[in-house]
Design a protein around this motif. Structure first.
Motif, PDB file in Angstrom:
ATOM      1  N   LEU A 163       0.834  -1.203   0.000  1.00  0.00           N
ATOM      2  CA  LEU A 163       0.000   0.000   0.000  1.00  0.00           C
ATOM      3  C   LEU A 163       0.866   1.248   0.000  1.00  0.00           C
ATOM      4  O   LEU A 163       1.935   1.272   0.620  1.00  0.00           O
ATOM      5  N   PHE A 164       0.382   2.284  -0.665  1.00  0.00           N
ATOM      6  CA  PHE A 164       1.154   3.505  -0.848  1.00  0.00           C
ATOM      7  C   PHE A 164       0.254   4.729  -0.716  1.00  0.00           C
ATOM      8  O   PHE A 164      -0.945   4.673  -1.002  1.00  0.00           O
ATOM      9  N   TRP A 165       0.856   5.826  -0.289  1.00  0.00           N
ATOM     10  CA  TRP A 165       0.240   7.143  -0.391  1.00  0.00           C
ATOM     11  C   TRP A 165       1.182   8.046  -1.187  1.00  0.00           C
ATOM     12  O   TRP A 165       2.398   8.081  -0.928  1.00  0.00           O
ATOM     13  N   TYR A 166       0.560   8.768  -2.140  1.00  0.00           N
ATOM     14  CA  TYR A 166       1.297   9.726  -2.948  1.00  0.00           C
ATOM     15  C   TYR A 166       0.666  11.107  -2.779  1.00  0.00           C
ATOM     16  O   TYR A 166      -0.535  11.227  -2.547  1.00  0.00           O
ATOM     17  N   VAL A 167       1.482  12.144  -2.988  1.00  0.00           N
ATOM     18  CA  VAL A 167       0.993  13.512  -2.987  1.00  0.00           C
ATOM     19  C   VAL A 167       1.304  14.126  -4.352  1.00  0.00           C
ATOM     20  O   VAL A 167       2.362  13.858  -4.936  1.00  0.00           O
ATOM     21  N   GLN A 168       0.352  14.911  -4.838  1.00  0.00           N
ATOM     22  CA  GLN A 168       0.546  15.599  -6.113  1.00  0.00           C
ATOM     23  C   GLN A 168       0.235  17.075  -5.938  1.00  0.00           C
ATOM     24  O   GLN A 168      -0.908  17.454  -5.660  1.00  0.00           O
ATOM     25  N   TYR A 169       1.264  17.894  -6.114  1.00  0.00           N
ATOM     26  CA  TYR A 169       1.067  19.342  -6.117  1.00  0.00           C
ATOM     27  C   TYR A 169       0.662  19.773  -7.523  1.00  0.00           C
ATOM     28  O   TYR A 169       0.945  19.061  -8.497  1.00  0.00           O
ATOM     29  N   PRO A 170       0.013  20.921  -7.681  1.00  0.00           N
ATOM     30  CA  PRO A 170      -0.493  21.333  -9.001  1.00  0.00           C
ATOM     31  C   PRO A 170       0.567  21.275 -10.084  1.00  0.00           C
ATOM     32  O   PRO A 170       1.692  21.757  -9.902  1.00  0.00           O
ATOM     33  N   ASN A 171       0.197  20.642 -11.189  1.00  0.00           N
ATOM     34  CA  ASN A 171       1.043  20.554 -12.381  1.00  0.00           C
ATOM     35  C   ASN A 171       2.375  19.846 -12.137  1.00  0.00           C
ATOM     36  O   ASN A 171       3.369  20.126 -12.809  1.00  0.00           O
ATOM     37  N   GLN A 172       2.371  18.951 -11.168  1.00  0.00           N
ATOM     38  CA  GLN A 172       3.574  18.177 -10.901  1.00  0.00           C
ATOM     39  C   GLN A 172       3.265  16.696 -10.920  1.00  0.00           C
ATOM     40  O   GLN A 172       2.111  16.285 -10.951  1.00  0.00           O
TER      41      GLN A 172
END
Lengths: 114, 111
Positions: free
Chosen positions: A33-42
Motif C-alpha cells: 500500500l502507498f500514499w502519494y501527494v501531487q502538487y499542481p502541475n507536478q
C-alpha cells in the motif's frame, strides 16, 4: 483484482488542525500500500509505503499511515497541517510479488485554510 | 540514487499529428516501467507497463503504443492523436518491493 476507495474527494481543514484522509482497499491477495501527494502541475511524490512489518508507517513531511488488515484500511494522518500541505493525495495498492501495477484511488483534495 | 527523466513538460499538438514522449531512468537496472494517464478531474489510469526490454503490456485498448528499446528507456507514441488523448502523462519506474516512483509528467493538449 485490487480496488482502492478514497472515501472523501475533498477535505478542507484549518492550518495546525489534525487531518485524516481515508483509504480502503479490496483484494483477495496480500498487497503493498502507498500514499502519494501531487502538487499542481507536478508528478506524484511518494509519501510513504507499507510493504510488511510494523503496521504504523511514517513518511515524509510529518505524515503517517496505519495498515489495518481487518478493516482493509490504510488511512493517512498528520497531527498538524500547514498551508503547504494543500495538494491532492492518492492512495494506491499493488499485489505482493507481482509486477507492481499500482491501482489508484480517485484522490482526495486536501485544502488547508489559514 | 535513482532518478527519472520525462520530457517534454508540456506539449500542444494538432489532431492527427504523431506523438512521442520519452522517459529514462538512471541509477537502477532492469526496472519495471509504466505509463499512466491522468485526465482532468479523474484518477490515474495505467496505460502500459514493461518488465524488460521489448516486453510491453497494454492495459487498455486505445490510440497509443509503447516501446522499450533499452533497459531504462520507455517511449509512448501515437501515429495520429485524437482530442481524447489530451491529459497528463506520467512515466514511472519500480522494482519489486521498492515502490513505484514517478517522473514530473507531460501535459499534452490536443487541439
Amino acid at each position: 483484482a485490487q480496488s482502492v476507495t478514497q472515501l472523501d474527494s475533498q477535505v478542507p481543514v484549518f492550518e495546525e488542525a489534525p487531518v485524516e484522509l481515508r483509504c480502503n482497499y479490496s483484494s483477495s491477495v496480500s498487497v503493498y500500500l502507498f500514499w502519494y501527494v501531487q502538487y499542481p502541475n507536478q508528478g506524484l511524490q511518494l509519501l510513504l509505503k507499507y510493504l510488511s512489518g510494523s503496521t504504523l508507517v511514517k513518511g515524509i513531511n510529518g505524515f503517517e499511515a496505519e495498515f489495518n488488515k481487518s478493516q482493509t484500511s490504510f488511512h493517512l494522518r498528520k497531527p498538524s497541517v500547514h498551508i503547504s500541505d494543500t495538494a491532492e493525495y492518492f492512495c494506491a495498492a499493488t499485489r505482493q510479488g507481482g509486477s507492481e501495477k499500482l491501482v489508484f484511488g480517485k484522490g482526495t483534495k486536501l485544502t488547508v485554510n489559514p | 540514487s535513482q532518478t527519472i527523466h520525462q520530457w517534454p513538460a508540456t506539449l500542444v499538438q494538432p489532431v492527427g499529428s504523431p506523438l512521442s514522449l520519452e522517459c529514462t531512468v538512471e541509477g537502477t537496472s532492469n526496472p519495471n516501467l509504466y505509463w499512466y494517464r491522468q485526465a482532468a478531474g479523474r484518477g490515474l489510469q495505467l496505460l502500459f507497463y514493461s518488465v524488460g526490454i521489448g516486453q510491453i503490456s497494454s492495459e487498455v485498448p486505445q490510440n497509443l503504443s509503447a516501446s522499450r528499446p533499452q533497459d531504462r528507456q520507455f517511449i509512448l507514441s501515437s501515429k495520429k492523436l485524437l482530442l481524447s488523448d489530451s491529459g497528463f502523462y506520467l512515466c514511472a519506474w519500480g522494482n519489486t518491493g521498492t515502490g513505484v516512483y514517478f517522473g514530473a509528467g507531460t501535459r499534452l493538449s490536443v487541439l
